[in-house]
Design an enzyme around this catalytic site. Structure first.
Site, PDB file in Angstrom:
ATOM      1  N   ASN A   1       0.995  -1.192   0.161  1.00 59.61           N
ATOM      2  CA  ASN A   1       0.226   0.120  -0.185  1.00 59.61           C
ATOM      3  C   ASN A   1       0.996   1.062   0.242  1.00 59.61           C
ATOM      4  O   ASN A   1       0.891   2.166  -0.650  1.00 59.61           O
ATOM      5  CB  ASN A   1      -1.327   0.246   0.811  1.00 59.61           C
ATOM      6  CG  ASN A   1      -0.440   0.183   2.701  1.00 59.61           C
ATOM      7  OD1 ASN A   1       0.598  -0.253   2.877  1.00 59.61           O
ATOM      8  ND2 ASN A   1      -0.936   0.431   3.970  1.00 59.61           N
TER       9      ASN A   1
ATOM     10  N   GLU B   1       4.084  -4.636  12.398  1.00 57.68           N
ATOM     11  CA  GLU B   1       2.912  -2.825  11.718  1.00 57.68           C
ATOM     12  C   GLU B   1       1.755  -3.894  10.764  1.00 57.68           C
ATOM     13  O   GLU B   1       2.628  -3.587   9.985  1.00 57.68           O
ATOM     14  CB  GLU B   1       3.392  -2.161  11.291  1.00 57.68           C
ATOM     15  CG  GLU B   1       5.345  -1.312  11.994  1.00 57.68           C
ATOM     16  CD  GLU B   1       4.799  -0.716  12.738  1.00 57.68           C
ATOM     17  OE1 GLU B   1       3.689  -0.488  12.576  1.00 57.68           O
ATOM     18  OE2 GLU B   1       5.473   0.123  13.410  1.00 57.68           O
TER      19      GLU B   1
ATOM     20  N   CYS C   1      -3.368   1.599   6.512  1.00 56.07           N
ATOM     21  CA  CYS C   1      -3.678   0.775   7.589  1.00 56.07           C
ATOM     22  C   CYS C   1      -3.733   2.281   8.711  1.00 56.07           C
ATOM     23  O   CYS C   1      -4.227   1.429   9.263  1.00 56.07           O
ATOM     24  CB  CYS C   1      -2.122   0.494   8.369  1.00 56.07           C
ATOM     25  SG  CYS C   1      -1.464   1.742   7.911  1.00 56.07           S
TER      26      CYS C   1
ATOM     27  N   GLU D   1       7.876   1.698  15.246  1.00 54.56           N
ATOM     28  CA  GLU D   1       9.158   2.549  13.413  1.00 54.56           C
ATOM     29  C   GLU D   1       9.493   3.677  14.472  1.00 54.56           C
ATOM     30  O   GLU D   1       8.351   4.635  14.764  1.00 54.56           O
ATOM     31  CB  GLU D   1       8.785   2.274  12.576  1.00 54.56           C
ATOM     32  CG  GLU D   1       8.845   0.712  12.488  1.00 54.56           C
ATOM     33  CD  GLU D   1       8.720   0.195  11.167  1.00 54.56           C
ATOM     34  OE1 GLU D   1       7.088   0.272  10.255  1.00 54.56           O
ATOM     35  OE2 GLU D   1       9.139  -0.226  10.258  1.00 54.56           O
TER      36      GLU D   1
HETATM   37  P1  NAD Z   1       0.469  -9.559   3.442  1.00 50.92           P
HETATM   38  O1  NAD Z   1       0.568  -9.711   4.559  1.00 50.92           O
HETATM   39  O2  NAD Z   1      -0.888  -9.532   2.391  1.00 50.92           O
HETATM   40  O3  NAD Z   1       1.778  -9.236   2.840  1.00 50.92           O
HETATM   41  C1  NAD Z   1       3.155  -8.874   3.514  1.00 50.92           C
HETATM   42  C2  NAD Z   1       4.214  -9.189   3.157  1.00 50.92           C
HETATM   43  O4  NAD Z   1       4.009 -10.072   3.462  1.00 50.92           O
HETATM   44  C3  NAD Z   1       4.208  -9.189   1.721  1.00 50.92           C
HETATM   45  O5  NAD Z   1       5.544  -8.792   1.081  1.00 50.92           O
HETATM   46  C4  NAD Z   1       4.321 -10.672   1.334  1.00 50.92           C
HETATM   47  O6  NAD Z   1       4.539 -10.805   0.262  1.00 50.92           O
HETATM   48  C5  NAD Z   1       4.270 -10.812   2.383  1.00 50.92           C
HETATM   49  N1  NAD Z   1       3.998 -12.566   2.973  1.00 50.92           N
HETATM   50  C6  NAD Z   1       3.048 -13.199   2.701  1.00 50.92           C
HETATM   51  N2  NAD Z   1       3.657 -14.173   2.854  1.00 50.92           N
HETATM   52  C7  NAD Z   1       4.256 -14.244   3.536  1.00 50.92           C
HETATM   53  C8  NAD Z   1       5.095 -15.190   4.922  1.00 50.92           C
HETATM   54  N3  NAD Z   1       4.632 -16.748   5.120  1.00 50.92           N
HETATM   55  N4  NAD Z   1       6.089 -15.402   4.842  1.00 50.92           N
HETATM   56  C9  NAD Z   1       7.032 -13.579   4.855  1.00 50.92           C
HETATM   57  N5  NAD Z   1       6.266 -12.867   4.205  1.00 50.92           N
HETATM   58  C10 NAD Z   1       5.643 -13.013   3.842  1.00 50.92           C
HETATM   59  O7  NAD Z   1      -0.128  -7.825   3.357  1.00 50.92           O
HETATM   60  P2  NAD Z   1      -0.755  -6.624   1.673  1.00 50.92           P
HETATM   61  O8  NAD Z   1      -1.784  -7.306   1.872  1.00 50.92           O
HETATM   62  O9  NAD Z   1       0.978  -6.675   1.662  1.00 50.92           O
HETATM   63  O10 NAD Z   1      -0.532  -5.152   2.760  1.00 50.92           O
HETATM   64  C11 NAD Z   1      -2.004  -5.299   4.078  1.00 50.92           C
HETATM   65  C12 NAD Z   1      -1.938  -4.920   5.119  1.00 50.92           C
HETATM   66  O11 NAD Z   1      -0.762  -4.669   5.603  1.00 50.92           O
HETATM   67  C13 NAD Z   1      -3.463  -4.603   6.089  1.00 50.92           C
HETATM   68  O12 NAD Z   1      -3.634  -5.338   7.287  1.00 50.92           O
HETATM   69  C14 NAD Z   1      -2.295  -3.281   6.234  1.00 50.92           C
HETATM   70  O13 NAD Z   1      -3.118  -2.657   7.237  1.00 50.92           O
HETATM   71  C15 NAD Z   1      -1.394  -3.485   6.664  1.00 50.92           C
HETATM   72  N6  NAD Z   1      -0.415  -1.979   6.894  1.00 50.92           N
HETATM   73  C16 NAD Z   1      -0.126  -1.851   8.602  1.00 50.92           C
HETATM   74  C17 NAD Z   1       1.058  -0.881   7.821  1.00 50.92           C
HETATM   75  C18 NAD Z   1       1.205  -0.872   9.866  1.00 50.92           C
HETATM   76  O14 NAD Z   1       2.439   0.399   9.630  1.00 50.92           O
HETATM   77  N7  NAD Z   1       0.668  -1.034  10.790  1.00 50.92           N
HETATM   78  C19 NAD Z   1       0.638  -0.096   7.419  1.00 50.92           C
HETATM   79  C20 NAD Z   1       0.766  -0.850   6.197  1.00 50.92           C
HETATM   80  C21 NAD Z   1      -0.274  -1.586   5.641  1.00 50.92           C
END
Ligand code: NAD
Length: 457
Positions: free
Chosen positions: A133, A231, A265, A434
């Site tokens: 995102n 996060e 997020c 962070e």
């Molecule tokens: P996601 O959890 O699907 O993927 C995040 C990352 O993890 C990607 O690079 C993905 O390839 C990787 N990943 C997937 N499976 C994995 C595994 N088994 N082991 C290690 N890495 C793996 O999330 P998304 O759909 O890319 O992002 C959206 C989510 O991120 C939402 O829930 C959002 O709230 C959250 N988010 C949180 C913050 C924060 O700062 N708290 C900021 C931005 C987004």
């Protein structure tokens, strides 16, 4: 080299952008080995040399803000103005943490019989895993303080939006950093991301993404007592009290949730409004929502672009079936592109639109009775990332901001992130913090050394 690639699609046009190689486990292992060697060289440099390296990286990013922004518009569909801000933010984060190598001092502690000193030793190789995102900014929140503390970084960008992060990796080399010090490794989460978790040479994981995957990362990291910063997701409340500037609260509410098409997020995706001003607030909210400019992200003046990808568009759409309790919607282009109009729902308190992180331009509005009810509603979620409180009563704003279980709150504002202040979640929104001045410390181990002083002879 692995032979497998993924095809990237421009979400505003559905045209193919390019293909990107997906790394396999041997390629990741090789990168981690090279990062470990580079880290030793980096940590041996004088602090001033490391600071200069980060300043050079910041300057190189600054010279490429326009290029990075254009790439983000094409890959992620972010409006051009937002994308320019994001690229500038990466520069600023690097600049801010370039001050850290020369300030990361330990302590001298008074003890009997000798000299006691603490050192902040770098961890080694840090694995950063980012979501789709906010590709550039979230990457920088991980790699900049990690490098500043003397670590090497391997970074896995999200599958859908890797382009700006890959370019940042190239810019680090153009800035003169060791090519093995900061390596961007595109690939699948289940391959590259999981290898970061299982590889003993990776000493810490900074994971930003969904709570579902984050819990898996944390469980995997536990096997090696690997450090993690998580996060994760959010379902933040925007609490509107009857004593606030209601016009301003309503006028800014769309920004609080529809920024980045709600793929944020920190999105204030639950608006809670005191019952006695609920009807008036909805009257004010409607033109504000309908006024959100949704369209071509390359056009200046566009406030909201498309959703990032078709599967995500389908997921968001599933929350707004034909019989959904829609109060009103904004507009969106038709035709090619993953467009979704800003949508305001008025569901029951228990509806899944109120409980799930939709991660799109969909907001629920619920009435509440009094302060206690507002706090209970705001906290009725496993998440705890962000939120807003609207009130002109300072005591109330203070009481409520202390009672809401969330890491980043703003009063009479929707601001969430400043690189100078700590950022992170309560409950299932994450673990650790962070940003802020302490972030480099989170990429170190504190070592204590006692030097015995012998009696004079
Ligand atoms: P996601 O959890 O699907 O993927 C995040 C990352 O993890 C990607 O690079 C993905 O390839 C990787 N990943 C997937 N499976 C994995 C595994 N088994 N082991 C290690 N890495 C793996 O999330 P998304 O759909 O890319 O992002 C959206 C989510 O991120 C939402 O829930 C959002 O709230 C959250 N988010 C949180 C913050 C924060 O700062 N708290 C900021 C931005 C987004």
């Amino acid at each position: 080299m692995t032979g497998t690639t993924s095809t990237l699609i421009n979400p505003a046009t559905e045209e193919v952008l390019r293909t990107v190689e997906q790394l396999d486990v041997p390629a990741v292992d090789d990168a981690i080995a090279r990062a470990a060697a580079a880290q030793k060289r980096w940590a041996r440099l004088a602090p001033a040399e490391r600071a200069a390296g980060l300043r050079a990286f910041a300057a190189t990013v600054d010279a490429h803000v326009d290029e990075l922004a254009a790439l983000e518009v094409a890959n992620s569909g972010h409006p051009i103005g937002n994308a320019e801000w994001e690229a500038g933010h990466v520069r600023d984060v690097l600049q801010f943490y370039s001050g850290s190598p020369e300030r990361l001092s330990g302590q001298q502690i008074p003890v009997a019989g000798g000299l006691d000193v603490t050192f902040h030793e770098p961890l080694g190789v840090v694995g950063v895993i980012t979501p789709w995102n906010f590709p550039m900014t979230i990457a920088a929140w991980g790699f900049a303080p990690a490098l500043a503390a003397g670590n090497a970084v391997v970074l896995k960008p999200a599958e859908w939006t890797p382009l700006t992060t890959i370019r940042l990796g190239e810019l680090a080399v153009e800035a003169g950093l060791d090519p093995d010090l900061f390596q961007v490794l595109p690939g699948r989460g289940s391959v590259v991301g999981e290898r970061f978790v299982t590889h003993e040479g990776v000493r810490k994981i900074v994971f930003t993404g969904s709570t579902e995957v984050g819990t898996r990362v944390m469980a995997g990291a536990a096997a090696q007592v690997k450090r993690v910063t998580l996060e994760l997701g959010g379902k933040s409340a925007n609490i509107v009290f009857d004593d606030c500037d209601l016009e301003r609260a309503a006028a800014t509410a769309p920004y609080g949730v529809f920024d980045n098409a709600g793929q944020d997020c920190c999105a204030r995706s639950r608006i809670l409004v005191q019952r006695n001003v609920y009807d008036r607030f909805m009257e004010l909210l409607e033109p504000a929502v309908k006024g959100v400019v949704v369209g071509d992200p390359t056009e200046r003046g566009t406030e909201m672009g498309p959703l990032v990808a078709k599967p995500h568009w389908e997921s968001v759409s599933s929350y707004v079936p034909d019989d959904a309790p829609v109060a009103f919607r904004g507009s969106a282009p038709s035709g090619a592109g993953y467009w979704f109009a800003p949508t305001v729902l008025t569901p029951a308190r228990t509806d899944r639109t109120v409980t799930d992180e939709i991660f799109g331009p969909v907001v629920t509005v619920l009435p509440f009775d009094d302060e206690a009810d507002a706090i209970a509603l705001a906290n009725d979620t496993p998440y705890g990332l962000s939120g807003s409180i609207w009130s002109e009563n300072l005591s109330r704003a203070m009481r409520v901001s202390r009672a809401v279980e969330a890491g980043n709150l703003s009063v009479n504002s929707h601001s969430s992130v400043r690189y100078t202040t700590p950022f992170g979640g309560f409950k299932q929104s994450g673990l650790g913090r962070e940003l802020g001045p302490d972030a480099p410390l989170h990429f170190t181990e504190t070592k204590n050394v006692f030097f015995a002083i012998s009696e004079s002879t």
